[in-house]
Design a protein around this motif. Structure first.
Motif: not given
Length: 239
Positions: A75-88, A195-198, A142-144
């Motif tokens: 499932a694609v998160p709602t806050g897509l722009g912040s997806l990478a925030d916790p990655l370091g 790459l499948e969606p997600g 990939n958001l599909g």
């Protein structure tokens, strides 16, 4: 081989990877003259090549390819722009998203005239030859709705630039160097990773020739992109 793909299961990598050669295209109105494209029939990844793709102790995180999935599933998160925030990497940049039509051998257009550019290297970090391997990696999801592919050349742009320009000095490696390399009769393999969606990747797109593809896929897909200095293993691996 300059391409390294992190994986624990060669079988899982083989299941989503094909290999072909490349060619330079001329006179095609859909492509820039000299663009480098996959060529010939796609072949399954052989077991010996899969072993050679495994990173070694000398492989830098900045040059490693990882096939990843979102931590919470497809499932694609709602806050897509912040997806990478916790990655370091607190300075990671969300580049936005790009939509690709179905059945496209490569996906990236030249935004000035719409012609596709084929396999290319990015230059977001404006790095000269000596530092080109230290650039940020790209995170793509990939958001599909359709399946898409990541295309990767197995020869890095520093090796290519050094071949085309024996004394590269302070040159800035460029897609034109890749085109000159192929036009000069040098060979390169291109790997196609499904790459499948997600699903997504972390890849050194400043370092390796690459592009997206929807070849043979009946549906379009949209991809979201970020740039950052991320250590390996920040997202769950698919392979």
């Amino acid at each position: 081989m300059n391409l390294a793909i992190a994986h624990q299961s060669p079988v899982a990598l083989i299941a989503r990877c094909d290999v072909a050669g490349v060619r330079a295209v001329h006179g095609d109105p859909d492509y820039e003259d000299g663009a480098v494209l996959p060529h010939g029939a796609w072949e399954p990844l052989a077991a010996d090549l899969a072993r050679r793709l495994r990173p070694t102790a000398r492989t830098r995180d900045s040059t490693l390819v990882e096939l990843v999935k979102l931590p919470d599933g497809p499932a694609v998160p709602t806050g897509l722009g912040s997806l990478a925030d916790p990655l370091g990497d607190s300075e990671a940049v969300h580049l936005g998203r790009a939509s690709s039509p179905a059945k496209s051998l490569t996906t990236t257009p030249n935004y000035r005239d719409g012609r596709r550019i084929g396999l290319h290297v990015d230059n977001w970090d404006k790095l000269a030859f000596e530092a080109k391997h230290l650039g940020r990696r790209r995170l793509c999801v990939n958001l599909g709705p359709g399946t898409r592919y990541l295309l990767l050349g197995d020869t890095d742009i520093r090796t290519i630039c050094r071949t085309v320009h024996p004394s590269p000095g302070t040159r800035y490696p460029h897609t034109d160097d890749l085109r000159a390399y192929i036009a000069g009769g040098h060979r390169m393999r291109v790997y196609r990773l499904r790459l499948e969606p997600g699903e997504g990747y972390l890849a050194p797109t400043e370092f390796l020739p690459h592009d997206g593809s929807t070849e043979g896929q009946p549906e379009p897909s949209t991809a979201a992109f970020w740039l950052g200095h991320w250590p390996r293993g920040v997202l769950p691996s698919m392979v």
